[in-house]
Design a protein around this motif. Structure first.
Motif, PDB file in Angstrom:
ATOM      1  N   ARG A   1       0.797  -1.220   0.000  1.00 17.16           N
ATOM      2  CA  ARG A   1       0.000   0.000   0.000  1.00 17.16           C
ATOM      3  C   ARG A   1       0.837   1.280   0.000  1.00 17.16           C
ATOM      4  O   ARG A   1       0.609   2.183  -0.794  1.00 17.16           O
ATOM      5  N   ARG A   2       1.819   1.377   0.884  1.00 20.15           N
ATOM      6  CA  ARG A   2       2.612   2.598   0.986  1.00 20.15           C
ATOM      7  C   ARG A   2       3.430   2.842  -0.287  1.00 20.15           C
ATOM      8  O   ARG A   2       3.449   3.943  -0.823  1.00 20.15           O
ATOM      9  N   ASP A   3       4.086   1.813  -0.772  1.00 17.04           N
ATOM     10  CA  ASP A   3       4.877   1.946  -1.997  1.00 17.04           C
ATOM     11  C   ASP A   3       3.966   2.232  -3.184  1.00 17.04           C
ATOM     12  O   ASP A   3       4.315   3.010  -4.077  1.00 17.04           O
ATOM     13  N   PHE A   4       2.791   1.624  -3.172  1.00 14.89           N
ATOM     14  CA  PHE A   4       1.801   1.839  -4.228  1.00 14.89           C
ATOM     15  C   PHE A   4       1.408   3.312  -4.300  1.00 14.89           C
ATOM     16  O   PHE A   4       1.372   3.908  -5.383  1.00 14.89           O
ATOM     17  N   MET A   5       1.129   3.928  -3.144  1.00 17.38           N
ATOM     18  CA  MET A   5       0.719   5.330  -3.136  1.00 17.38           C
ATOM     19  C   MET A   5       1.845   6.235  -3.625  1.00 17.38           C
ATOM     20  O   MET A   5       1.622   7.188  -4.368  1.00 17.38           O
ATOM     21  N   SER A   6       3.077   5.932  -3.208  1.00 15.09           N
ATOM     22  CA  SER A   6       4.224   6.736  -3.624  1.00 15.09           C
ATOM     23  C   SER A   6       4.428   6.679  -5.139  1.00 15.09           C
ATOM     24  O   SER A   6       4.630   7.708  -5.799  1.00 15.09           O
ATOM     25  N   ARG A   7       4.362   5.479  -5.691  1.00 19.47           N
ATOM     26  CA  ARG A   7       4.551   5.320  -7.133  1.00 19.47           C
ATOM     27  C   ARG A   7       3.400   5.953  -7.918  1.00 19.47           C
ATOM     28  O   ARG A   7       3.600   6.570  -8.967  1.00 19.47           O
ATOM     29  N   LEU A   8       2.181   5.800  -7.389  1.00 13.42           N
ATOM     30  CA  LEU A   8       1.020   6.378  -8.049  1.00 13.42           C
ATOM     31  C   LEU A   8       1.096   7.906  -8.026  1.00 13.42           C
ATOM     32  O   LEU A   8       0.783   8.575  -9.023  1.00 13.42           O
ATOM     33  N   ALA A   9       1.530   8.471  -6.899  1.00 14.17           N
ATOM     34  CA  ALA A   9       1.692   9.928  -6.796  1.00 14.17           C
ATOM     35  C   ALA A   9       2.694  10.432  -7.827  1.00 14.17           C
ATOM     36  O   ALA A   9       2.492  11.482  -8.449  1.00 14.17           O
ATOM     37  N   ARG A  10       3.774   9.682  -8.029  1.00 11.58           N
ATOM     38  CA  ARG A  10       4.799  10.094  -8.988  1.00 11.58           C
ATOM     39  C   ARG A  10       4.234  10.097 -10.413  1.00 11.58           C
ATOM     40  O   ARG A  10       4.505  11.006 -11.195  1.00 11.58           O
ATOM     41  N   GLU A  11       3.434   9.077 -10.729  1.00 17.52           N
ATOM     42  CA  GLU A  11       2.842   9.021 -12.062  1.00 17.52           C
ATOM     43  C   GLU A  11       1.847  10.162 -12.282  1.00 17.52           C
ATOM     44  O   GLU A  11       1.824  10.796 -13.334  1.00 17.52           O
ATOM     45  N   ILE A  12       1.036  10.417 -11.270  1.00 20.97           N
ATOM     46  CA  ILE A  12      -0.023  11.414 -11.416  1.00 20.97           C
ATOM     47  C   ILE A  12       0.541  12.824 -11.456  1.00 20.97           C
ATOM     48  O   ILE A  12       0.131  13.658 -12.268  1.00 20.97           O
ATOM     49  N   SER A  13       1.510  13.123 -10.595  1.00 22.54           N
ATOM     50  CA  SER A  13       2.024  14.496 -10.492  1.00 22.54           C
ATOM     51  C   SER A  13       2.620  14.986 -11.803  1.00 22.54           C
ATOM     52  O   SER A  13       2.519  16.169 -12.140  1.00 22.54           O
ATOM     53  N   GLY A  14       3.230  14.093 -12.550  1.00 21.46           N
ATOM     54  CA  GLY A  14       3.851  14.487 -13.810  1.00 21.46           C
ATOM     55  C   GLY A  14       3.045  14.135 -15.044  1.00 21.46           C
ATOM     56  O   GLY A  14       3.550  14.235 -16.163  1.00 21.46           O
ATOM     57  N   ASN A  15       1.779  13.724 -14.861  1.00 19.95           N
ATOM     58  CA  ASN A  15       0.962  13.298 -15.995  1.00 19.95           C
ATOM     59  C   ASN A  15       0.693  14.462 -16.945  1.00 19.95           C
ATOM     60  O   ASN A  15       0.479  15.604 -16.511  1.00 19.95           O
ATOM     61  N   SER A  16       0.695  14.189 -18.217  1.00 21.13           N
ATOM     62  CA  SER A  16       0.548  15.227 -19.236  1.00 21.13           C
ATOM     63  C   SER A  16      -0.840  15.857 -19.245  1.00 21.13           C
ATOM     64  O   SER A  16      -1.047  16.872 -19.916  1.00 21.13           O
ATOM     65  N   ILE A  17      -1.781  15.292 -18.509  1.00 22.66           N
ATOM     66  CA  ILE A  17      -3.114  15.884 -18.445  1.00 22.66           C
ATOM     67  C   ILE A  17      -3.100  17.213 -17.705  1.00 22.66           C
ATOM     68  O   ILE A  17      -3.975  18.057 -17.884  1.00 22.66           O
ATOM     69  N   PHE A  18      -2.060  17.436 -16.882  1.00 26.13           N
ATOM     70  CA  PHE A  18      -1.973  18.665 -16.096  1.00 26.13           C
ATOM     71  C   PHE A  18      -1.059  19.683 -16.771  1.00 26.13           C
ATOM     72  O   PHE A  18       0.019  19.345 -17.260  1.00 26.13           O
ATOM     73  N   ARG A  19      -1.482  20.935 -16.759  1.00 25.39           N
ATOM     74  CA  ARG A  19      -0.667  22.014 -17.314  1.00 25.39           C
ATOM     75  C   ARG A  19       0.586  22.224 -16.469  1.00 25.39           C
ATOM     76  O   ARG A  19       1.654  22.518 -16.985  1.00 25.39           O
ATOM     77  N   LEU A  20       0.427  22.117 -15.158  1.00 23.03           N
ATOM     78  CA  LEU A  20       1.531  22.204 -14.213  1.00 23.03           C
ATOM     79  C   LEU A  20       1.505  20.956 -13.348  1.00 23.03           C
ATOM     80  O   LEU A  20       0.465  20.300 -13.219  1.00 23.03           O
ATOM     81  N   LYS A  21       2.629  20.634 -12.725  1.00 22.12           N
ATOM     82  CA  LYS A  21       2.654  19.471 -11.843  1.00 22.12           C
ATOM     83  C   LYS A  21       1.669  19.657 -10.690  1.00 22.12           C
ATOM     84  O   LYS A  21       1.470  20.768 -10.200  1.00 22.12           O
ATOM     85  N   THR A  22       1.082  18.573 -10.256  1.00 25.32           N
ATOM     86  CA  THR A  22       0.128  18.610  -9.156  1.00 25.32           C
ATOM     87  C   THR A  22       0.665  17.821  -7.971  1.00 25.32           C
ATOM     88  O   THR A  22       1.357  16.812  -8.144  1.00 25.32           O
ATOM     89  N   GLY A  23       0.370  18.284  -6.768  1.00 19.85           N
ATOM     90  CA  GLY A  23       0.583  17.454  -5.595  1.00 19.85           C
ATOM     91  C   GLY A  23      -0.536  16.418  -5.533  1.00 19.85           C
ATOM     92  O   GLY A  23      -1.553  16.542  -6.226  1.00 19.85           O
ATOM     93  N   VAL A  24      -0.351  15.393  -4.728  1.00 16.48           N
ATOM     94  CA  VAL A  24      -1.339  14.310  -4.650  1.00 16.48           C
ATOM     95  C   VAL A  24      -1.674  14.048  -3.179  1.00 16.48           C
ATOM     96  O   VAL A  24      -0.777  13.965  -2.336  1.00 16.48           O
ATOM     97  N   VAL A  25      -2.974  13.935  -2.901  1.00 15.70           N
ATOM     98  CA  VAL A  25      -3.448  13.667  -1.537  1.00 15.70           C
ATOM     99  C   VAL A  25      -4.322  12.420  -1.555  1.00 15.70           C
ATOM    100  O   VAL A  25      -5.328  12.378  -2.271  1.00 15.70           O
ATOM    101  N   PHE A  26      -3.938  11.411  -0.790  1.00 18.25           N
ATOM    102  CA  PHE A  26      -4.784  10.245  -0.578  1.00 18.25           C
ATOM    103  C   PHE A  26      -5.565  10.493   0.714  1.00 18.25           C
ATOM    104  O   PHE A  26      -4.972  10.657   1.786  1.00 18.25           O
ATOM    105  N   ALA A  27      -6.894  10.547   0.606  1.00 16.26           N
ATOM    106  CA  ALA A  27      -7.744  10.916   1.739  1.00 16.26           C
ATOM    107  C   ALA A  27      -8.658   9.757   2.121  1.00 16.26           C
ATOM    108  O   ALA A  27      -9.108   8.983   1.268  1.00 16.26           O
ATOM    109  N   GLU A  28      -8.924   9.671   3.411  1.00 16.21           N
ATOM    110  CA  GLU A  28      -9.808   8.620   3.928  1.00 16.21           C
ATOM    111  C   GLU A  28     -10.574   9.173   5.116  1.00 16.21           C
ATOM    112  O   GLU A  28      -9.984   9.722   6.049  1.00 16.21           O
ATOM    113  N   MET A  29     -11.903   9.049   5.086  1.00 13.33           N
ATOM    114  CA  MET A  29     -12.719   9.501   6.210  1.00 13.33           C
ATOM    115  C   MET A  29     -12.614   8.483   7.353  1.00 13.33           C
ATOM    116  O   MET A  29     -12.965   7.319   7.185  1.00 13.33           O
ATOM    117  N   ILE A  30     -12.099   8.947   8.488  1.00 12.79           N
ATOM    118  CA  ILE A  30     -12.029   8.086   9.679  1.00 12.79           C
ATOM    119  C   ILE A  30     -13.367   8.085  10.402  1.00 12.79           C
ATOM    120  O   ILE A  30     -13.862   7.057  10.858  1.00 12.79           O
TER     121      ILE A  30
END
Length: 291
Positions: free
Chosen positions: A186-215
């Motif tokens: 899970r932890r490595d998955f989120m890190s790798r997924l964040a890296r893919e998403i932040s630099g994805n060409s769909i964004f004009r500028l790089k984006t930060g990534v937040v994984f959220a969960e309602m406790i």
């Protein structure tokens, strides 16, 4: 160049080296951030804040540890207020801080522990952050990754963050690789997924990534990744983005939201009020090493 004075502060482990603009004239700010923020050879911090206290409005420019200029850094603003108060640059309890993104209101609540209310402008859900026409933009979009298609909401709270609800993973269109990684790594998955998403060409500028969960209602657990996919212990603009998304989804009310490590309130006109407790870590003289 000679030595210059610095002070280091943090909010919930999110740390900032603060220097005065006048003390570092002629210095390359990007290089300075990369040098001073290194944990192994220098002071070490998440960001460098360059402030100017000589004008009517106190202004700041923030740089990440990798030298990226940040339009607005909420935790950095709170730390700057403590700095300005302790060093005599701020004599009133209320002020405005000029950033690249907006003029941000602040109010000193307490001095022990030092507590500042930071008032972020209303968040923006907009196609402007994405390379897609307004006509096909929706607040929740699916983005293609090597793990499958992931739904996310991109929010501008001064910085652009993409919020992914990990407690709604049933909506994710994971492929076989994604299902295995989500289940076992899970932890490595989120890190790798964040890296893919932040630099994805769909964004004009790089984006930060937040994984959220309602406790529970009004309480959100977060895993935050900066635009370079490095993990952050706390980030006010990311925490605000998650809170705004939760309110939009009726997962919380506008009051007493605990998002990550910050208590937030979203007013009727969309202003995001955050209670920030900051601490001084160190101070002294520094000199940037020439590369």
């Amino acid at each position: 160049m000679g030595r210059f004075y610095y002070a280091k502060y943090h909010k919930d482990g999110n740390s900032f080296i603060i220097v005065d603009k006048q003390d570092i004239r002629g210095e390359n700010k990007k290089t300075l951030a990369e040098t001073l923020c290194r944990q192994d050879t220098n002071i070490g911090a998440d960001s460098l804040t360059v402030c100017d206290t000589s004008q009517h409005f106190i202004s700041m420019v923030s740089y990440s540890r990798n030298g990226m200029r940040q339009p607005l850094n909420g935790n950095g603003i709170a730390c700057l207020i403590q700095y300005c108060c302790e060093y005599g640059f701020l004599l009133e309890r209320e002020a405005y801080i000029k950033t690249d993104a907006a003029l941000v209101g602040v109010k000193i609540k307490k001095t022990s522990p030092f507590t500042t209310a930071v008032y972020l402008p209303p968040a923006i859900f907009s196609a402007e952050s994405c390379c897609m026409p307004e006509s096909v933009y929706t607040e929740e979009i699916y983005i293609e990754t090597s793990y499958g298609k992931i739904p996310l909401t991109t929010v501008n709270t001064g910085n652009i963050y993409s919020v992914i609800w990990s407690d709604e993973y049933q909506k994710w269109h994971l492929n076989r690789k994604g299902r295995k990684a989500f289940r076992n790594e899970r932890r490595d998955f989120m890190s790798r997924l964040a890296r893919e998403i932040s630099g994805n060409s769909i964004f004009r500028l790089k984006t930060g990534v937040v994984f959220a969960e309602m406790i529970e209602y009004n309480t959100i657990a977060l895993n935050i990744y900066d635009k370079d996919a490095s993990p952050l212990s706390s980030c006010l603009t990311a925490e605000a983005a998650a809170a705004v998304c939760a309110l939009k989804k009726n997962k919380c009310s506008g009051n007493n939201i605990v998002s990550g490590k910050t208590n937030l309130r979203i007013t009727y006109d969309g202003v995001i009020e955050a209670a920030c407790v900051t601490h001084k870590a160190s101070e002294g003289f520094a000199k940037a090493d020439k590369k």
